[in-house]
Design an enzyme around this catalytic site. Structure first.
Site, PDB file in Angstrom:
ATOM      1  N   CYS A   1       3.221  -4.731   6.716  1.00 13.60           N
ATOM      2  CA  CYS A   1       2.942  -4.522   5.293  1.00 13.60           C
ATOM      3  C   CYS A   1       4.191  -4.042   4.555  1.00 13.60           C
ATOM      4  CB  CYS A   1       1.831  -3.492   5.131  1.00 13.60           C
ATOM      5  SG  CYS A   1       0.208  -4.158   5.492  1.00 13.60           S
TER       6      CYS A   1
ATOM      7  N   HIS B   1       0.831  -1.205   0.000  1.00 14.25           N
ATOM      8  CA  HIS B   1       0.000   0.000   0.000  1.00 14.25           C
ATOM      9  C   HIS B   1       0.863   1.251   0.000  1.00 14.25           C
ATOM     10  CE1 HIS B   1       0.642   1.176   4.258  1.00 14.25           C
ATOM     11  NE2 HIS B   1       0.618  -0.128   4.528  1.00 14.25           N
TER      12      HIS B   1
END
Length: 437
Positions: free
Chosen positions: A116, A102
């Site tokens: 992440c 992301h």
């Protein structure tokens, strides 16, 4: 090579210009590889690098798992429900338990996320526009790169004669899809989505995903039950469970063949049943195929020299041409240290070494795939087909609504401790699934 290079240059131009309007016309599978040691993401078209970006992966205590993943969900706007509703724009989910690519306003040149892979905003936006659900993402401890692999064991498309029944119309046993029995806390605010429309224009058919691994206890039991019933010893429904009816059938067979009548499943019993049924030696491997995250094929294969680890490998098919019956495969070997308990359970005495240049070729040399199985899979071949090879089978991350996900463990050096937070630690650290940050 000229065509591939030209394609790569056009993609590079697209990425550099952030021309999302052009993304709808882009076809062909891209390979995304994240290197944790370099904190870098590279996009490959075949074996050509077409774009590079720095990233920030999980910090100490929130390590980003390594392995073979695919994009399960894409959301332009997403917010974390664990970390003060932190914005996670252009989110591309890699696991249902919470790992994603992301965009972020904070992408330092060192691990800083909660698991992440953070990307610079502009790059994340453009990457989002040129990927599709099912696209593969590899996350590795050290940098690796795909190389073209030519081997007889790799699949090529076949041309089916019209009006001739094809093997893909035959029903085969569906694959097991278990996501594990442990609850996992995730940072996603929305439930698992229905089928999403991909951003990139679809090719003629969605690519198949192939997994080659070792045959598990369930598969062995199903085959045993089927063979016992065919020999006249009713084992009931071939469900892979060692239930009462199966035990009765095993004891009846053992009594008739002069074996120890204990109802237990042993290598000796399997060998005797297969021999009695005229099936040769029991298979020790299996091949599974999924398409659009759903199982299509599950069949037995043979792995020669099973005491040697298969290792963990990934291959992607490019320039698949059904008219010419050809496909170009690009593959790489991934570091993955098996736990000693897993090696003992699988009967492995020699570990794999992904750093060897011929590691993938040597593994392919050991695979014997039945002709009918090979034909059926060849009939399904299309652009972007992939092949994963792993010793450990279907892990907890491979479940309903996923491709074959392989989570790997970092190879530990015997003469050095693991480095965490700038300090050496003698404690072995293995990859684990963490929540989205």
């Amino acid at each position: 090579m000229k065509f591939r290079l030209a394609t790569g240059m056009s993609i590079l131009g697209l990425l550099l210009s952030c021309g999302t309007a052009l993304a709808g016309t882009l076809e062909g599978p891209l390979q995304i590889i994240v290197s944790k040691d370099l904190q870098e993401l590279k996009i490959y078209d075949g074996d050509v690098v077409v774009a590079t970006s720095h990233v920030s992966t999980g910090k100490a205590g929130h390590s980003t798992p390594t392995g073979i993943f695919s994009i399960l969900e894409k959301k332009r706007t997403h917010f974390s429900n664990l970390y003060d509703s932190a914005p996670m724009p252009f989110m591309q989910r890699l696991t249902w338990s919470g790992i994603a690519l992301h965009a972020s306003n904070s992408v330092p040149s060192y691990p800083a996320s909660h698991g992440c892979v953070r990307l610079p905003n502009d790059f994340a936006k453009t990457l989002f526009s040129v990927t599709r659900r099912g696209g593969h993402v590899l996350i590795t401890d050290r940098e690796i790169a795909p190389q073209e692999i030519v081997h007889a064991a790799l699949f090529k498309p076949v041309v089916v004669v019209p009006d001739t029944p094809i093997l893909s119309e035959a029903g085969l046993r569906p694959g097991l899809m278990e996501a594990g029995d442990k609850a996992v806390e995730v940072a996603m605010t929305d439930p698992k989505p229905e089928v999403l429309t991909p951003i990139v224009q679809k090719t003629e058919q969605d690519p198949i995903r192939i997994l080659i691994t070792r045959r598990g206890d369930r598969e062995m039991m199903i085959d045993l039950q089927t063979l016992l019933t065919s020999l006249g010893y009713d084992a009931g429904v071939a469900d892979g469970l060692h239930g009462k009816q199966t035990v009765i059938a095993i004891r009846a067979f053992q009594l008739a063949e002069g074996l120890n009548e204990d109802g237990m499943v042993t290598p000796e019993l399997l060998t005797a049943v297969y021999a009695k049924a005229g099936k040769g030696a029991p298979p020790n491997g299996q091949i599974l195929v999924r398409q659009k995250f759903k199982p299509l094929v599950e069949a037995a294969i043979t792995i020669r020299n099973p005491e040697i680890a298969l290792g963990t490998h990934f291959l992607l098919a490019r320039d698949v041409d059904s008219d010419k019956g050809k496909a170009d495969w690009f593959g790489m070997s991934v570091d993955n240290q098996l736990p000693s308990a897993t090696m003992k359970r699988l009967g492995i005495t020699t570990e794999a070494d992904a750093t060897q240049p011929d590691a993938l070729t040597k593994t392919l040399d050991r695979l014997d795939i039945p002709a009918d199985t090979r034909l059926r899979i060849s009939e399904l071949m299309g652009e972007g087909a992939s092949l994963s090879i792993s010793d450990t089978g279907l892990g907890p991350e491979t479940g309903d609504g996923t491709d074959f996900i392989t989570v790997t463990r970092k190879v530990q050096k015997a003469d050095a401790g693991a480095v965490e937070g700038g300090k050496k630690s003698k404690k072995k650290k293995k990859s684990s699934v963490t929540v989205i940050n």
